[in-house]
Design a protein around this motif. Structure first.
Motif, PDB file in Angstrom:
ATOM      1  N   LYS A   1      35.736  44.862  32.352  1.00  0.00           N
ATOM      2  CA  LYS A   1      35.274  43.550  32.239  1.00  0.00           C
ATOM      3  C   LYS A   1      35.771  42.476  32.514  1.00  0.00           C
ATOM      4  CE  LYS A   1      32.734  42.247  28.595  1.00  0.00           C
ATOM      5  NZ  LYS A   1      32.480  41.889  27.113  1.00  0.00           N
ATOM      6  N   ARG A   2      37.084  42.393  32.216  1.00  0.00           N
ATOM      7  CA  ARG A   2      37.882  41.380  32.863  1.00  0.00           C
ATOM      8  C   ARG A   2      38.105  41.095  34.348  1.00  0.00           C
ATOM      9  NH1 ARG A   2      39.760  36.548  32.989  1.00  0.00           N
ATOM     10  NH2 ARG A   2      42.016  36.401  33.871  1.00  0.00           N
ATOM     11  N   VAL A   3      38.257  42.495  34.847  1.00  0.00           N
ATOM     12  CA  VAL A   3      38.278  42.632  36.490  1.00  0.00           C
ATOM     13  C   VAL A   3      37.030  42.146  36.819  1.00  0.00           C
ATOM     14  CG1 VAL A   3      38.244  44.267  38.287  1.00  0.00           C
ATOM     15  CG2 VAL A   3      40.039  44.342  36.585  1.00  0.00           C
ATOM     16  N   LYS A   4      36.002  42.421  36.532  1.00  0.00           N
ATOM     17  CA  LYS A   4      34.602  42.039  37.021  1.00  0.00           C
ATOM     18  C   LYS A   4      34.649  40.621  37.342  1.00  0.00           C
ATOM     19  CE  LYS A   4      30.802  42.444  34.698  1.00  0.00           C
ATOM     20  NZ  LYS A   4      30.377  41.033  34.850  1.00  0.00           N
ATOM     21  N   ASP A   5      35.045  39.661  36.534  1.00  0.00           N
ATOM     22  CA  ASP A   5      34.940  38.344  36.608  1.00  0.00           C
ATOM     23  C   ASP A   5      35.956  37.493  37.385  1.00  0.00           C
ATOM     24  OD1 ASP A   5      32.996  38.220  34.592  1.00  0.00           O
ATOM     25  OD2 ASP A   5      34.209  38.090  32.895  1.00  0.00           O
TER      26      ASP A   5
ATOM     27  N   PRO B   1      40.900  39.696  45.651  1.00  0.00           N
ATOM     28  CA  PRO B   1      41.002  41.167  45.564  1.00  0.00           C
ATOM     29  C   PRO B   1      41.945  41.614  44.319  1.00  0.00           C
ATOM     30  CG  PRO B   1      41.544  39.948  47.601  1.00  0.00           C
ATOM     31  CD  PRO B   1      41.607  39.053  46.438  1.00  0.00           C
ATOM     32  N   VAL B   2      41.440  42.840  43.904  1.00  0.00           N
ATOM     33  CA  VAL B   2      42.089  43.498  42.841  1.00  0.00           C
ATOM     34  C   VAL B   2      42.270  44.958  42.721  1.00  0.00           C
ATOM     35  CG1 VAL B   2      41.871  43.907  40.120  1.00  0.00           C
ATOM     36  CG2 VAL B   2      40.526  41.735  41.328  1.00  0.00           C
ATOM     37  N   ILE B   3      43.591  45.153  42.298  1.00  0.00           N
ATOM     38  CA  ILE B   3      43.748  46.745  42.180  1.00  0.00           C
ATOM     39  C   ILE B   3      44.222  46.924  40.748  1.00  0.00           C
ATOM     40  CG2 ILE B   3      45.511  48.459  42.703  1.00  0.00           C
ATOM     41  CD1 ILE B   3      46.186  47.082  45.232  1.00  0.00           C
ATOM     42  N   VAL B   4      43.326  48.131  40.278  1.00  0.00           N
ATOM     43  CA  VAL B   4      44.033  48.387  38.613  1.00  0.00           C
ATOM     44  C   VAL B   4      44.752  49.769  38.905  1.00  0.00           C
ATOM     45  CG1 VAL B   4      43.066  48.951  36.547  1.00  0.00           C
ATOM     46  CG2 VAL B   4      41.665  47.346  37.842  1.00  0.00           C
TER      47      VAL B   4
ATOM     48  N   HIS C   1      32.960  47.189  39.225  1.00  0.00           N
ATOM     49  CA  HIS C   1      32.685  47.021  40.624  1.00  0.00           C
ATOM     50  C   HIS C   1      33.513  47.301  41.458  1.00  0.00           C
ATOM     51  CE1 HIS C   1      29.199  43.894  39.568  1.00  0.00           C
ATOM     52  NE2 HIS C   1      29.093  45.112  38.657  1.00  0.00           N
ATOM     53  N   LEU C   2      34.571  48.373  41.240  1.00  0.00           N
ATOM     54  CA  LEU C   2      35.679  48.592  41.862  1.00  0.00           C
ATOM     55  C   LEU C   2      35.490  50.238  42.518  1.00  0.00           C
ATOM     56  CD1 LEU C   2      38.855  47.766  39.700  1.00  0.00           C
ATOM     57  CD2 LEU C   2      37.720  46.691  41.423  1.00  0.00           C
ATOM     58  N   ILE C   3      36.309  50.583  43.683  1.00  0.00           N
ATOM     59  CA  ILE C   3      36.341  51.628  44.435  1.00  0.00           C
ATOM     60  C   ILE C   3      37.280  52.703  43.904  1.00  0.00           C
ATOM     61  CG2 ILE C   3      36.345  52.488  46.824  1.00  0.00           C
ATOM     62  CD1 ILE C   3      35.310  49.766  47.685  1.00  0.00           C
ATOM     63  N   ASP C   4      36.912  53.866  43.902  1.00  0.00           N
ATOM     64  CA  ASP C   4      37.998  55.144  43.796  1.00  0.00           C
ATOM     65  C   ASP C   4      38.428  55.664  44.949  1.00  0.00           C
ATOM     66  OD1 ASP C   4      39.255  57.104  42.999  1.00  0.00           O
ATOM     67  OD2 ASP C   4      37.919  58.094  41.717  1.00  0.00           O
ATOM     68  N   PRO C   5      39.573  55.246  45.440  1.00  0.00           N
ATOM     69  CA  PRO C   5      40.065  55.779  46.719  1.00  0.00           C
ATOM     70  C   PRO C   5      40.422  57.087  46.723  1.00  0.00           C
ATOM     71  CG  PRO C   5      41.876  54.803  45.487  1.00  0.00           C
ATOM     72  CD  PRO C   5      40.632  54.379  44.520  1.00  0.00           C
TER      73      PRO C   5
ATOM     74  N   VAL D   1      30.705  50.111  46.688  1.00  0.00           N
ATOM     75  CA  VAL D   1      30.775  49.753  45.193  1.00  0.00           C
ATOM     76  C   VAL D   1      29.219  50.248  44.389  1.00  0.00           C
ATOM     77  CG1 VAL D   1      30.602  47.570  43.754  1.00  0.00           C
ATOM     78  CG2 VAL D   1      32.054  47.626  46.040  1.00  0.00           C
ATOM     79  N   GLU D   2      29.546  50.578  43.203  1.00  0.00           N
ATOM     80  CA  GLU D   2      28.436  50.892  42.535  1.00  0.00           C
ATOM     81  C   GLU D   2      28.494  50.142  41.254  1.00  0.00           C
ATOM     82  OE1 GLU D   2      27.232  55.189  41.879  1.00  0.00           O
ATOM     83  OE2 GLU D   2      29.196  55.509  43.087  1.00  0.00           O
ATOM     84  N   THR D   3      27.376  49.623  40.763  1.00  0.00           N
ATOM     85  CA  THR D   3      27.361  48.625  39.483  1.00  0.00           C
ATOM     86  C   THR D   3      26.398  49.297  38.297  1.00  0.00           C
ATOM     87  OG1 THR D   3      25.440  47.655  40.464  1.00  0.00           O
ATOM     88  CG2 THR D   3      27.310  46.692  41.069  1.00  0.00           C
ATOM     89  N   ALA D   4      26.684  48.796  37.155  1.00  0.00           N
ATOM     90  CA  ALA D   4      26.245  49.475  36.116  1.00  0.00           C
ATOM     91  C   ALA D   4      24.821  49.093  35.974  1.00  0.00           C
ATOM     92  CB  ALA D   4      27.038  49.009  34.837  1.00  0.00           C
ATOM     93  N   THR D   5      23.891  49.987  35.453  1.00  0.00           N
ATOM     94  CA  THR D   5      22.668  49.511  34.821  1.00  0.00           C
ATOM     95  C   THR D   5      22.805  48.546  33.597  1.00  0.00           C
ATOM     96  OG1 THR D   5      22.444  51.618  33.602  1.00  0.00           O
ATOM     97  CG2 THR D   5      21.628  51.531  36.096  1.00  0.00           C
TER      98      THR D   5
END
Length: 360
Positions: free
Chosen positions: A227-231, A235-238, A259-263, A328-332
């Protein structure tokens, strides 16, 4: 031989079904970790079936094993080079290549010089340690001249985190999303060629018979990070020891919420734990990134005495490249509601951890 075959087939069925039950108790969550090993064992058991004295029910079990193998393979193939994903090229407007190392050092590992030698060898632009306590902080002070920017969260409960960087830190925060002894770090940086980005380091507690009874704190912590990352509009890396696997429901929910990507998709498992046992090694040190970060290399490095292998990553940033948008996939709305519920359950859970953990 028939009894052994029957026991294996039924055990593999149980290990497949348990993770499908959305119960946070470790009994249901731990089998998710072993999906790779379970898939191999299914294939071995199927081959064993050809050496079993024929019975009226043998081919029912062989058919069951085929179904189980297809089920697991369908999920795992996404994390292999066989799975087709678009390859990206570095453009002239992108940042210079950056490198980092992420390592769960194992708090009771005293081989500090081996880790320092590993950092010297791979020469990353920044690195993060997990399970680093006061002893590790003292040992890593020799690195501070080379890495003048730091953010330190020194704990003795196996959840300490230390971040060292050559790149200037603009801002750094420590979050305690679900518990006051489980930190996550948020570090804002800017490259010398002018590209700002944010590094998140996470290390939630695992569900296991020796640690947390359930996955509530782990999942709540990870989804709070999401949730924090989405806002964040940079560019973000977790990165970190997620104590989770990429194909679990909570990891997928993390990816969709953030909304992040799994490499790892289309690349490899990058299995890290346990460092000493190759056949019992799980990919639980994960990484996710935003669409404007492009991964050039992601791999494990050699063991330096910890129970985790360190992870090495090479990447670049490109704000003007939309080639990864389709990943990027988003939550319903239902998934968002589920994430909120999991976060609240994580906050309510009492982990009951000791302030100082000693080695058994």
């Amino acid at each position: 031989m028939w009894i052994i075959y029957l026991i294996l087939a039924l055990l593999l069925l149980v290990l497949t079904v348990l993770p499908k039950i959305q119960n946070p108790h470790w009994i249901f969550r731990v089998p998710e970790f072993a999906k790779i090993q379970v898939t191999y064992l299914i294939a071995i058991t199927f081959m064993l079936g050809f050496f079993v004295d024929a019975t009226d029910h043998l081919w029912y079990y062989q058919g069951l094993l085929i179904v189980l193998f297809i089920h697991h393979s369908h999920i795992l193939i996404r994390y292999t080079p066989i799975y087709p994903v678009k390859k990206h090229t570095q453009r002239y407007k992108s940042s210079e290549k950056l490198h980092f190392v992420s390592a769960n050092v194992y708090q009771f590992n005293k081989e500090y010089s081996r880790f320092s030698a590993l950092i010297d060898k791979y020469n990353p632009d920044f690195f993060m340690t997990m399970e680093s306590n006061g002893d590790w902080e003292q040992a890593l002070r020799v690195m501070e001249k080379e890495y003048p920017y730091q953010h330190k969260v020194t704990l003795e409960n196996t959840y300490g985190m230390h971040f060292y960087s050559r790149i200037k830190i603009i801002e750094a925060r420590t979050h305690y999303f679900v518990a006051d002894d489980i930190p996550s770090i948020e570090v804002h940086m800017k490259t010398e060629d002018g590209f700002p980005f944010v590094f998140f380091g996470v290390h939630p507690p695992p569900p296991s018979p020796t640690e947390e009874e359930t996955s509530k704190e782990r999942d709540g912590d990870l989804l709070s990070t999401a949730k924090r990352v989405k806002d964040i509009k940079k560019p973000v890396i977790v990165v970190g020891d997620f104590n989770n696997v990429a194909w679990s429901k909570s990891s997928i929910l993390f990816r969709k919420t953030s909304h992040l990507i799994d490499p790892r998709i289309g690349h490899s498992f990058v299995s890290t734990f346990h460092a000493r046992y190759r056949l019992l090694r799980f990919p639980i040190d994960l990484m996710f990134h935003s669409e404007d970060i492009f991964i050039k290399q992601l791999k494990t490095l050699e063991n330096f005495g910890s129970d985790h292998l360190p992870v090495y990553c090479e990447f670049f940033i490109d704000h003007h490249n939309d080639e990864q948008e389709d990943l990027v996939e988003t939550a319903t709305s239902e998934e968002k509601a589920e994430a909120e519920k999991i976060i609240e359950e994580g906050k309510e859970e009492d982990g009951g951890r000791d302030a100082v953990v000693t080695e058994d």
